[in-house]
Each structure stands twice: as structure tokens, then as C-alpha cells.
Design a protein around this motif. Structure first.
Motif, PDB file in Angstrom:
ATOM      1  N   ARG A   1      -8.360   7.625  -4.178  1.00 43.17           N
ATOM      2  CA  ARG A   1      -8.817   6.335  -3.658  1.00 43.17           C
ATOM      3  C   ARG A   1      -9.176   5.383  -4.792  1.00 43.17           C
ATOM      4  NH1 ARG A   1     -13.640   6.494   0.604  1.00 43.17           N
ATOM      5  NH2 ARG A   1     -14.784   7.104  -1.275  1.00 43.17           N
ATOM      6  N   GLY A   2      -9.792   5.931  -5.846  1.00 43.11           N
ATOM      7  CA  GLY A   2     -10.120   5.099  -6.997  1.00 43.11           C
ATOM      8  C   GLY A   2      -8.880   4.553  -7.688  1.00 43.11           C
ATOM      9  N   MET A   3      -7.871   5.404  -7.875  1.00 43.25           N
ATOM     10  CA  MET A   3      -6.622   4.954  -8.504  1.00 43.25           C
ATOM     11  C   MET A   3      -5.931   3.898  -7.652  1.00 43.25           C
ATOM     12  SD  MET A   3      -4.858   8.299 -10.297  1.00 43.25           S
ATOM     13  CE  MET A   3      -4.931   9.355  -8.852  1.00 43.25           C
ATOM     14  N   LEU A   4      -5.920   4.150  -6.330  1.00 50.14           N
ATOM     15  CA  LEU A   4      -5.261   3.205  -5.441  1.00 50.14           C
ATOM     16  C   LEU A   4      -5.955   1.843  -5.479  1.00 50.14           C
ATOM     17  CD1 LEU A   4      -2.910   3.131  -3.384  1.00 50.14           C
ATOM     18  CD2 LEU A   4      -4.604   3.602  -1.607  1.00 50.14           C
ATOM     19  N   ARG A   5      -7.268   1.833  -5.430  1.00 49.27           N
ATOM     20  CA  ARG A   5      -8.009   0.578  -5.484  1.00 49.27           C
ATOM     21  C   ARG A   5      -7.772  -0.155  -6.802  1.00 49.27           C
ATOM     22  NH1 ARG A   5     -13.947   2.297  -2.997  1.00 49.27           N
ATOM     23  NH2 ARG A   5     -13.380   2.085  -0.787  1.00 49.27           N
ATOM     24  N   GLU A   6      -7.744   0.608  -7.884  1.00 47.48           N
ATOM     25  CA  GLU A   6      -7.532  -0.013  -9.194  1.00 47.48           C
ATOM     26  C   GLU A   6      -6.181  -0.702  -9.263  1.00 47.48           C
ATOM     27  OE1 GLU A   6      -7.047   1.356 -13.890  1.00 47.48           O
ATOM     28  OE2 GLU A   6      -7.844   2.763 -12.402  1.00 47.48           O
ATOM     29  N   HIS A   7      -5.150  -0.017  -8.784  1.00 42.54           N
ATOM     30  CA  HIS A   7      -3.814  -0.593  -8.866  1.00 42.54           C
ATOM     31  C   HIS A   7      -3.620  -1.733  -7.876  1.00 42.54           C
ATOM     32  CE1 HIS A   7      -2.861   3.324 -10.911  1.00 42.54           C
ATOM     33  NE2 HIS A   7      -2.219   2.466 -11.687  1.00 42.54           N
TER      34      HIS A   7
ATOM     35  N   ILE B   1       0.832  -1.204   0.000  1.00 39.07           N
ATOM     36  CA  ILE B   1       0.000   0.000   0.000  1.00 39.07           C
ATOM     37  C   ILE B   1       0.866   1.252   0.000  1.00 39.07           C
ATOM     38  CG2 ILE B   1      -1.631   1.354   1.386  1.00 39.07           C
ATOM     39  CD1 ILE B   1      -2.877  -1.311   2.275  1.00 39.07           C
ATOM     40  N   GLU B   2       1.924   1.247   0.791  1.00 41.75           N
ATOM     41  CA  GLU B   2       2.799   2.421   0.838  1.00 41.75           C
ATOM     42  C   GLU B   2       3.447   2.689  -0.510  1.00 41.75           C
ATOM     43  OE1 GLU B   2       5.474   1.595   4.016  1.00 41.75           O
ATOM     44  OE2 GLU B   2       4.026   2.132   5.594  1.00 41.75           O
ATOM     45  N   ARG B   3       3.874   1.622  -1.196  1.00 40.77           N
ATOM     46  CA  ARG B   3       4.481   1.815  -2.516  1.00 40.77           C
ATOM     47  C   ARG B   3       3.459   2.383  -3.499  1.00 40.77           C
ATOM     48  NH1 ARG B   3       6.919  -3.203  -1.258  1.00 40.77           N
ATOM     49  NH2 ARG B   3       5.422  -4.345  -2.554  1.00 40.77           N
ATOM     50  N   ARG B   4       2.235   1.923  -3.413  1.00 36.78           N
ATOM     51  CA  ARG B   4       1.205   2.415  -4.321  1.00 36.78           C
ATOM     52  C   ARG B   4       0.818   3.859  -4.003  1.00 36.78           C
ATOM     53  NH1 ARG B   4       1.227   0.680  -9.201  1.00 36.78           N
ATOM     54  NH2 ARG B   4       1.184  -1.594  -9.360  1.00 36.78           N
TER      55      ARG B   4
ATOM     56  N   ASP C   1      -2.642  -5.586  -8.653  1.00 37.20           N
ATOM     57  CA  ASP C   1      -1.548  -6.281  -7.964  1.00 37.20           C
ATOM     58  C   ASP C   1      -2.032  -7.603  -7.366  1.00 37.20           C
ATOM     59  OD1 ASP C   1       0.225  -4.264  -8.550  1.00 37.20           O
ATOM     60  OD2 ASP C   1      -0.044  -3.233  -6.625  1.00 37.20           O
ATOM     61  N   ILE C   2      -3.219  -7.560  -6.747  1.00 38.38           N
ATOM     62  CA  ILE C   2      -3.766  -8.762  -6.117  1.00 38.38           C
ATOM     63  C   ILE C   2      -4.096  -9.811  -7.171  1.00 38.38           C
ATOM     64  CG2 ILE C   2      -5.763  -9.664  -4.858  1.00 38.38           C
ATOM     65  CD1 ILE C   2      -5.743  -7.003  -3.269  1.00 38.38           C
ATOM     66  N   ASP C   3      -4.675  -9.381  -8.290  1.00 40.42           N
ATOM     67  CA  ASP C   3      -5.002 -10.334  -9.354  1.00 40.42           C
ATOM     68  C   ASP C   3      -3.752 -11.028  -9.872  1.00 40.42           C
ATOM     69  OD1 ASP C   3      -7.681  -9.797  -9.177  1.00 40.42           O
ATOM     70  OD2 ASP C   3      -7.729  -8.404 -10.874  1.00 40.42           O
ATOM     71  N   LEU C   4      -2.675 -10.252 -10.043  1.00 43.59           N
ATOM     72  CA  LEU C   4      -1.423 -10.837 -10.520  1.00 43.59           C
ATOM     73  C   LEU C   4      -0.842 -11.795  -9.474  1.00 43.59           C
ATOM     74  CD1 LEU C   4       0.240  -7.692 -12.139  1.00 43.59           C
ATOM     75  CD2 LEU C   4      -0.638  -9.706 -13.345  1.00 43.59           C
TER      76      LEU C   4
END
Length: 235
Positions: A193-199, A146-149, A203-206
């Protein structure tokens, strides 16, 4: 459709390009290398299936090896109208559940497990997860992600998000600190918040695609172990 064992076994060597049904025909005719290709093709799916039930890598590997031996002995009963992966998965599931029973665990049928969990009213999370070392390590990894994102958010959004979401400042306090109007703060926060959730979702999907991977040495070990038991002359 006819039983696959009645189909003549081809004389050419098995190939990775052969279909599951074709490899099953050859395995039913006694071709160990055809069965080896079947194992390599389905190892990851079947290991993950066993692992989801047993929650232990070594137990899952043992269950997978035993399930393959059962499949080898029963491959003649496989019918081409079925999916080989589903047929194999059912064998692995039965083997894994049998191991749980032998260990004295209470086994709930998979088709009723969700209903049973709901009926008990008990949370599926363990008590006091913060006190468990593996959970603490996992939270640290998630926090680092989360911090990196957050660091990668555009500057105009990043500071607003930091003050609103992380520092939990109010809209008015954030607006005053950044010398912005409140509408801008709201807009930037929602966008961040939208950008963070998207990324994070990406990441989780990968990461999910790599979870409990089964390749390389472990895959080779299972294939070699099964082949040695079905064909002692195999090297």
C-alpha cells in the motif's frame, strides 16, 4: 520607486532573456513585441487562473484576451516593486469574475469562498456523480492507472495486496490462501500500500503539472489576437 513609464524605452529589440520589469517598461513605451513576450511568458498561468473560475476553455481564452487588452492599456501603471505575474493575474481574475456576473452567476469573493462553502454545509461534489458520463470516464482512467500500478508491484506484495485490498479478504483468509503467517501478510500489505501510494502520488504530481496546459497553437492564437487589436498593422 518611480513609475515605470518614466523610464526611457530601450532602443534594442526585446529579448526572451529580458526581465518582466524590463519588458513592462518597453510595453509601456508602446512596444508590441515586448508585450508579446510578456504574454508568452505568462499565458499558461493566466489561462489556468481564468479557467479555474470560468470552467470553460473558450470562455477562459476570451477572458484572457480581454484581460491582456486591459493590461496593455494600463501597463504604464505597473510599478517595478510588484510582481508582473501577480499584477496580470489580478486583471484576469477581475475579468473572469465580471464575465460570471454578466452571465447572472452568483459570485462569491475569492477570499471568502472557502468560509461561505463551509457555512452552507453543502458538499462541493455534485449529486450522483456516478451518473455523469464525464465522471464515469474519469473513474475509468483512474481505475486503469491503479491497475497498471498494481501490476508493477513486486510479486510477493502484489498478490497479498490484491487479496486484501481489492478482494477484501481478511488477514487470516489471505494468510491461509497464500500459506503465509498473518504477520507476514500484514507487513507485505502495508508495504504494498505504501509503494502504491508513493507511485500514484508521483503520477498525480506529474499529471497536475500538465493540467490545463496552454501552449502551441492556443498560445499563438492569444498572442496574435491581442497584437492584432493593439496594433492593426501587425502581421
Amino acid at each position: 520607486m518611480s513609475h515605470i513609464a518614466s523610464t526611457p524605452t530601450p532602443s534594442c529589440p526585446p529579448s526572451p532573456q529580458d526581465s518582466d520589469a524590463g519588458l513592462a517598461v518597453r510595453a509601456a513605451g508602446g512596444e508590441g513585441q515586448a508585450f508579446a513576450l510578456i504574454m508568452r511568458r505568462h499565458n499558461q498561468l493566466l489561462f489556468r487562473t481564468a479557467r479555474s473560475i470560468l470552467r470553460n476553455d473558450d470562455e477562459a481564452e476570451d477572458a484572457l484576451q480581454e484581460a491582456y487588452l486591459r493590461a496593455w492599456r494600463a501597463i504604464g501603471s505597473f510599478r517595478e516593486e510588484a510582481r508582473l505575474s501577480t499584477w496580470l493575474a489580478r486583471i484576469v481574475i477581475n475579468e473572469a469574475l465580471a464575465r460570471l456576473r454578466r452571465h447572472g452567476a452568483q459570485v462569491i469573493p475569492l477570499d471568502s469562498a472557502i468560509d461561505a462553502a463551509a457555512d452552507t454545509g453543502e458538499p462541493w461534489e455534485e449529486a450522483d456523480p456516478d451518473l455523469q458520463p464525464e465522471r464515469m470516464a474519469m473513474r475509468q482512467e483512474i481505475r486503469n492507472l491503479i491497475e497498471r500500478r498494481i501490476d508493477r508491484l513486486p510479486e510477493a506484495y502484489r498478490t497479498v495486496f490484491m487479496l486484501r485490498a481489492v478482494q477484501e479478504m481478511s488477514v487470516s483468509e489471505t494468510a491461509e490462501a497464500l500459506q503465509l503467517n498473518e504477520a507476514t501478510v500484514r507487513t507485505r500489505f502495508l508495504r504494498a500500500r505504501g509503494m502504491l501510494r508513493e507511485h500514484l502520488s508521483r503520477d498525480i504530481d506529474l499529471a497536475l503539472g500538465d493540467a490545463f496546459s496552454f501552449a502551441g497553437a492556443r498560445c499563438d492564437r492569444i498572442v496574435a489576437g491581442v497584437l492584432a487589436r493593439i496594433d492593426p498593422t501587425h502581421h
